[in-house]
Design an enzyme around this catalytic site. Structure first.
Site, mmCIF file in Angstrom:
data_model
loop_
_atom_site.group_PDB
_atom_site.id
_atom_site.type_symbol
_atom_site.label_atom_id
_atom_site.label_comp_id
_atom_site.label_asym_id
_atom_site.label_seq_id
_atom_site.Cartn_x
_atom_site.Cartn_y
_atom_site.Cartn_z
ATOM 1 N N PHE A 16 3.020 6.128 -3.158
ATOM 2 C CA PHE A 16 2.750 6.502 -4.564
ATOM 3 C C PHE A 16 1.284 6.336 -4.965
ATOM 4 O O PHE A 16 0.915 6.609 -6.106
ATOM 5 C CB PHE A 16 3.631 5.680 -5.517
ATOM 6 N N LYS A 26 -0.040 -6.680 12.418
ATOM 7 C CA LYS A 26 0.900 -7.746 12.777
ATOM 8 C C LYS A 26 2.276 -7.191 13.141
ATOM 9 O O LYS A 26 3.003 -7.798 13.930
ATOM 10 C CB LYS A 26 1.044 -8.734 11.633
ATOM 11 N N ASN A 80 10.832 -6.594 12.205
ATOM 12 C CA ASN A 80 10.307 -6.004 13.439
ATOM 13 C C ASN A 80 10.613 -6.911 14.626
ATOM 14 O O ASN A 80 11.075 -6.454 15.673
ATOM 15 C CB ASN A 80 8.791 -5.798 13.320
ATOM 16 N N GLN A 130 8.530 -0.857 10.073
ATOM 17 C CA GLN A 130 7.115 -0.499 9.942
ATOM 18 C C GLN A 130 6.396 -0.586 11.285
ATOM 19 O O GLN A 130 5.472 0.159 11.563
ATOM 20 C CB GLN A 130 6.422 -1.444 8.950
#
Lengths: 421, 421
Positions: A120, A278, A345, A373
């Protein structure tokens, strides 16, 4: 706590975004504007993307007899002083004002704290163009960077360029809900607009003491940051001298709480990169942990990962990127530690190896439609590294990609990292 | 793998100690002396404190019909090529020779690897005085430092001074059994005897190239370490030029394995301190985790802990101590991560808070008569800090001590760390 203000104006703060993390940061900031009334206007505007919300029956706010059905989220927040949808159960300071009108929310604001999903950013900034005060300053709390074949762009830089303002970054080992519950954590704020030194904080609080020559004295600003570096892309409008200087000590006062310890640095790139890269490291740590190799192997992957983060920053953003941002700050080592403890993750990569299933299958089963991600960052970073011919210089990032691609096995990680031995 | 040796003599290695970790390091070293036959004598002597050992009935080596009862441990090790008592189930290279005679084991050894419980250092070194070759070099694998009111002493320094030799240090995120099983891990070796630069490794392997002036050229040695710093306490006997130079690349060849990645540094103090001070930090992390404050709070304590380790090193051992040893090396950040994952200090501290019981009670229940290293280190370090009036400069170490003493509660950690905010 308030002292006599040496400046005739105070900073007005607007939080652009009101999700889980946005509302949490609004709470932190509003507690601080109330405490530091010499620097900040008490009221904190929080822009809320308007939606209708029905208070659920198990909420303490649900009143069966007087239920009004779905209501505007802003009205619920302002009436109940709680973001019942995105941060339920956490009482908010009364000086937070939820505002559905973006342009109205940022009116007169000298400090804009961006905390909304990255997709956004572009549209929101478009709506803001020409509507903010020209000397406003930004802080982006949005983790990640936009990496593609064509390069890497920091979200703080996108915001800064789109709005023609300076934008710093906030990132750390912070899970929104835990910060909202006032459980202890730390964070790192990078804030370093190009600036003269004349507004350095001094023990007596008098501006103008001990000026030092700055090689990067691009504009005459009132931000008081020593040794600051500019992206050089924006011509900043100086902060008028009626406002308190935004040197590190004052920026710290906007975010630091007894339960939320803040450290200020100048390295916006480092702060932004740590929170993105990370996730690749967490996948690598998860792979190794899934093999049952124990905590030492996992710690080794994490250590190598931190060093590749540093190298990525220095290689692609230049030597102004500080090693210490990754190795000593919450946004670096601490955020990585957290992500490699229980982050999604890490967990999904570990399950994938343990169960011998592709990570995509685990992702579907565990994440309820959400996406990891780490995998997308690993692919984006690899596509960029391949483009610039530097895959081999980042053996862990490359190993994680190759494992995701099924071209190597997790068992090969030590050999893949050992290429230079 | 062997190439033509440019030197007429090879290094002979003795491992002083044969416990769990000592035997593991002997395995690592013996694999490497076999692989690098140009540098090292293949045979690795391992000094074993002699004892009688009865092979248990559930061992694959137990032969009911031919059982000889308790046998000498050295004979078992040399016959079975396994340390059945201290590292059962791990086949050892046949070039390890267990030797119960300390003086005979170190005969002609140019490299002494010390790996025994710290309480035996003094007595063992006494027995070795005058019995080792004068140009021997040591590496201490013994974690911890001797801290008391009167000061801090590194074990490597004690060994070096008692024997009149240079002694480096090896430390990392290494659990002996996992290294023995060839699970992946990393370690750090600090090795930096005072030296001229004439034996620097060069691409062609020819000594004498690119000499640089060293400010600390105390003696003329063949150790080839650049920028090395001496403790200045020992007058070292030069390593004769018939031996291969002990520069970092060659020392690495003694320890590096595909499953055990080695990084060489010069900072003996940093390598030694990390392995000792981490135990205090692990207690702090355990306290916070016991409160249920989540991974962010734990990561924050760990981050602060690393920074206090750095400060401790620099304050009491001078600026030659490198921040990077703590923040970038296995002996620092990685070892701390491992200790704060499942280490006994972390676990006991966590249980103590969760169950509301003194840590001594948990220690007794969980550790089968063994003692936590973290509590004694926390007391020793605090007694030293109090003596030198620097308690307040180490708020986490001090907080852990005060909590152990019952003078503060774990809930107060954020406030105790926040003293300077």
């Amino acid at each position: 706590m308030a002292t006599l203000a040496p400046n005739s104006k105070k900073h007005k703060v607007c939080i652009v975004g009101s999700g889980n993390w946005g509302t949490t940061i609004a709470k932190v900031v509003a507690e601080n504007t109330a405490q530091h009334a010499d620097l900040f206007e008490q009221e904190v505007q929080m822009w809320v993307f308007q939606e209708q919300y029905q208070i659920p029956k198990d909420s303490k706010h649900f009143d069966e007899k007087n239920d009004k059905g779905p209501q505007k989220l802003t009205e619920l927040i302002n009436g109940l002083h709680e973001n019942v949808k995105y941060l339920p159960g956490i009482p908010l300071p009364k000086n937070i004002v939820a505002n559905p009108d973006l342009v109205d929310a940022v009116k007169d604001a000298t400090i804009l704290v961006f905390n909304l999903p990255h997709q956004f950013i572009a549209k929101t900034c478009e709506q803001l163009q020409g509507k903010i005060v020209p000397y406003a300053r930004g802080i982006s709390c949005i983790k990640g960077v936009a990496v593609s074949e064509s390069g890497c762009e920091l979200f703080s830089d996108s915001i800064g360029q789109k709005l023609g303002i300076y934008c710093g970054a906030l990132s750390g080992a912070n899970i929104a809900t835990e910060v909202a519950q006032e459980k202890f954590s730390e964070t790192t704020v990078a804030y370093a607009p190009p600036s003269q030194d004349s507004q350095q904080p001094t023990p007596a609080g008098t501006p103008g003491a001990s000026p030092k020559g700055s090689q990067l004295d691009l504009t005459k600003l009132n931000d008081g940051v020593k040794g600051a570096k500019s992206s050089g892309k924006v011509n900043l409008t100086p902060l008028p001298s009626e406002y308190p200087s935004l040197h590190h000590a004052n920026v710290k006062k906007l975010f630091h709480r007894p339960y939320f310890h803040v450290h200020l640095v100048n390295d916006v790139v480092g702060v932004s990169l740590g929170g993105a890269l990370k996730n690749i490291v967490a996948l690598g740590a998860g792979f190794v942990d899934g093999l049952g190799w124990g905590d030492n192997a996992k710690a080794a992957v994490m250590r190598v990962g931190i060093m590749e983060e540093v190298k990525f920053g220095k290689t692609f953003f230049g030597d102004s990127v500080q090693t210490e941002t990754f190795t000593e700050q919450s946004c670096g080592v601490a955020d990585l530690i957290t992500s490699c403890s229980g982050g999604r993750n890490f967990r999904c990569a570990k399950m994938s190896v343990k169960e011998g299933k592709p990570i995509g299958e685990i992702e579907e089963r565990e994440l309820n439609g959400q996406k990891l991600q780490g995998t997308s960052t690993a692919y984006e970073v690899n596509s960029f590294l391949r483009k610039v011919g530097k895959e081999k210089e980042f053996p862990l990032f490359t190993a994680v990609y190759l494992i995701l691609e099924g071209k190597h096995k997790p068992e090969e990680i030590p050999a893949l990292l050992n290429a230079d031995a």
